[in-house]
Design a protein around this motif. Structure first.
Motif, short mmCIF file in Angstrom:
data_model
loop_
_atom_site.label_atom_id
_atom_site.label_comp_id
_atom_site.label_asym_id
_atom_site.label_seq_id
_atom_site.Cartn_x
_atom_site.Cartn_y
_atom_site.Cartn_z
N GLY A 122 11.45 -7.24 8.54
CA GLY A 122 10.06 -7.17 8.10
C GLY A 122 9.23 -8.36 8.57
O GLY A 122 8.04 -8.22 8.86
N LEU A 123 9.85 -9.55 8.68
CA LEU A 123 9.14 -10.74 9.12
C LEU A 123 9.15 -10.91 10.64
O LEU A 123 8.47 -11.80 11.16
CB LEU A 123 9.73 -11.99 8.47
N LEU B 16 14.61 -8.01 5.20
CA LEU B 16 13.51 -8.98 5.14
C LEU B 16 13.27 -9.62 6.50
O LEU B 16 12.13 -9.85 6.90
CB LEU B 16 13.82 -10.05 4.10
N SER C 66 6.83 -18.72 4.00
CA SER C 66 7.55 -17.92 3.01
C SER C 66 8.00 -18.78 1.84
O SER C 66 7.92 -18.36 0.67
CB SER C 66 8.76 -17.24 3.66
N LEU D 133 6.84 -4.98 4.18
CA LEU D 133 5.70 -5.88 3.95
C LEU D 133 4.52 -5.15 3.33
O LEU D 133 3.86 -5.66 2.41
CB LEU D 133 5.29 -6.53 5.27
#
Length: 404
Positions: free
Chosen positions: A107-108, A104, A133, A267
C-alpha cells in the motif's frame, strides 16, 4: 616380533593411489591399517576424480518405478505434507503479522516509488515514508492517549446506564416496552453487566495482556513493513523469478496490477474510515448525542468492514440517539444514509477509484469467509484478495477454458 605385516610393492602402489583419493583434512594420518577394501575403494575414488568431474561421474539412477521407490515417495509426501500443515498452524500468528506487513508495504509502495529520483535514492524514499508513518502513528497514539480516558469514562457510563436506557425507552415507546416485557431485556442487561470482583480482576488482567499484545504486534508489523518497503524491488524480482521464463512477462503484468489494486484499496479504505469518523463526531456533538467520541471511534472501526460495517455502525448510533429523542434518531438514520451514499458515490470513486472492482455477492461472501478465517484482519483483506483472485481467474483460467 611385530604384528604388522610387511607392505608389498603392489600394496605400496595401492596405498599411494588411495592417498591420492583420501582428503588431506579428514581422518589423517592415512595408513594401510584401514583395511584392504577401504584402500581399494579410495584408490578407485582417486581414479574416478577427474578435472571435468572432481567428485566423479554420477552413477546409475534409481528406478523410480520400483515398488520400493513408489512407496517411499508416497510416505515421504504424506510426511512432508503433514509436517508443513503442522508448521503453518504453529506459526499462523506470525504469518498473519507478516501478511499485514506485506500488504501495508504494498500500500505504501506508490508513495515510495513517487519519491524515488536519480538524486533521491530508494533508501531515502523509504526513510521519508517511514518517518511520515511514524509521525502519523505517533499522532494517532497521542490521540488515543488523550481519548482513552474519555472513552473509558463514556464506555463505563454507557454500560452502567444501559439498563436505565432500556427502561426509559420502554416507557417512552410502547413497542420497545412490549419487547422488554416479552424478552426481559432490562433484567438480562442487569445480569450481564452485574459486578463480579473475580471477573473484574480477570477482565483487567486480560485487558493488560491484550494491550501488551497489541503494542508488541504493532511494533513487529512496523519493523517488517519497513524491511518490506526497503527490499520490495528484490522481493518482487524473486517472486517473479519463480515463474518459468516463458510465462514471466505475463506474470509481471498481472502481478503489478494486483499490487496496484491492493495498495489503492488499503490506503483508500483507511482515509475513508477517518473521514466518516470525523463527520460522525461532528454530527453527534452538534445534536448532543451521548458518548460522541466513543461512537465515532466505533464508526471508524466498523466502517473498515466492507458492505455491512457502516450499516451496523449506523444502527448502533441511531439506537443511542434514540435516548435523546425520536426526531434526532430519525435524523441520525438519515445522516448515515446520506453518509453511505456520499461514501459509495463520491469518496470511494475519488479516493480508491476503480482499482478494485468486485461484484457485490463476491464482496459479501469474501468478507464472511475472511472474517471466519482470520477475524477482523481477514475481513479487511478479503476484498483485495478477492479482486486479485478474480483478476487471475479472468486472465488465466477463463481463456484456457474458452479454448477447449
Amino acid at each position: 616380533m611385530s604384528g604388522d605385516r610387511a607392505i608389498e610393492p603392489a600394496d605400496e602402489h595401492m596405498v599411494d593411489a588411495a592417498e591420492a583419493g583420501h582428503s588431506d583434512t579428514v581422518a589423517q594420518p592415512h595408513t594401510a591399517d584401514e583395511g584392504g577394501q577401504m584402500i581399494a575403494a579410495e584408490a578407485a575414488a582417486a581414479r574416478a576424480s577427474t578435472q571435468e568431474n572432481p567428485l566423479g561421474k554420477p552413477g546409475r539412477r534409481f528406478d523410480r518405478r520400483s515398488p520400493f521407490m513408489i512407496g517411499m515417495a508416497g510416505a515421504a509426501g504424506v510426511a512432508v505434507t503433514f509436517g508443513a500443515i503442522q508448521a503453518v498452524l504453529a506459526v499462523s500468528q506470525v504469518l498473519v503479522l507478516i501478511t499485514i506487513a506485506l500488504f501495508l508495504a504494498i500500500g505504501l509502495e506508490p508513495a515510495v516509488t513517487w519519491l524515488v529520483r536519480p538524486w533521491f535514492p530508494r533508501w531515502a524514499a523509504v526513510t521519508a515514508v517511514s518517518v511520515v508513518s511514524v509521525v502519523a502513528l505517533g499522532l494517532f497514539a497521542g490521540f488515543l492517549a488523550a481519548a482513552i480516558p474519555p472513552l473509558v469514562t463514556q464506555g463505563g457510563a454507557l454500560v452502567h446506564n444501559a439498563p436505565g436506557y432500556v427502561n426509559h425507552l420502554s416507557q417512552r415507546y410502547p413497542l420497545i416496552g412490549t419487547l422488554n416485557t416479552r424478552f426481559h431485556l432490562q433484567d438480562r442487561l442487569q445480569q450481564g453487566l452485574g459486578s463480579d470482583p473475580a471477573g473484574l480482576i480477570g477482565g483487567v488482567l486480560g485487558a493488560g495482556r491484550l494491550v501488551f499484545s497489541i503494542v508488541s504486534e504493532t511494533v513487529i508489523v512496523a519493523v517488517l513493513t519497513c524491511y518490506f518497503m526497503a527490499d520490495f524491488p528484490q522481493v518482487r524480482a524473486y517472486f517473479y523469478r519463480l515463474f518459468p521464463r516463458s510465462r514471466r512477462p505475463r506474470a509481471i503484468l498481472i502481478g503489478d496490477e494486483i499490487f496496484v489494486k491492493v495498495g489503492g484499496y488499503i490506503l483508500g479504505n483507511l482515509v475513508i474510515s477517518l473521514i466518516t469518523a470525523v463527520l460522525t463526531f461532528v454530527w453527534l456533538s452538534i445534536f448532543e448525542v451521548p458518548y460522541p467520541l466513543l461512537l465515532a471511534v466505533l464508526v471508524a472501526i466498523l466502517d473498515l468492514l466492507p458492505v455491512v460495517g457502516s450499516s451496523v455502525a449506523g444502527i448502533i448510533v441511531a439506537l443511542v440517539a434514540l435516548t435523546v429523542s425520536l426526531p434526532i434518531a430519525v435524523a441520525t438514520v438519515s445522516f448515515f444514509i446520506v453518509l453511505r451514499l456520499v461514501e459509495d458515490y463520491l469518496l470511494v470513486p475519488r479516493i480508491i477509484g476503480r482499482t478494485v472492482q468486485v461484484p457485490a455477492i463476491v464482496t459479501v461472501v469474501s468478507v464472511l469467509l475472511g472474517g471466519a478465517l482470520l477475524g477482523i484482519v481477514g475481513a479487511l483483506l478479503a476484498i483485495p484478495v478477492a479482486a486479485a483472485l478474480l483478476l487471475i481467474i479472468r486472465e488465466t483460467v477463463l481463456p484456457s477454458l474458452d479454448e477447449r
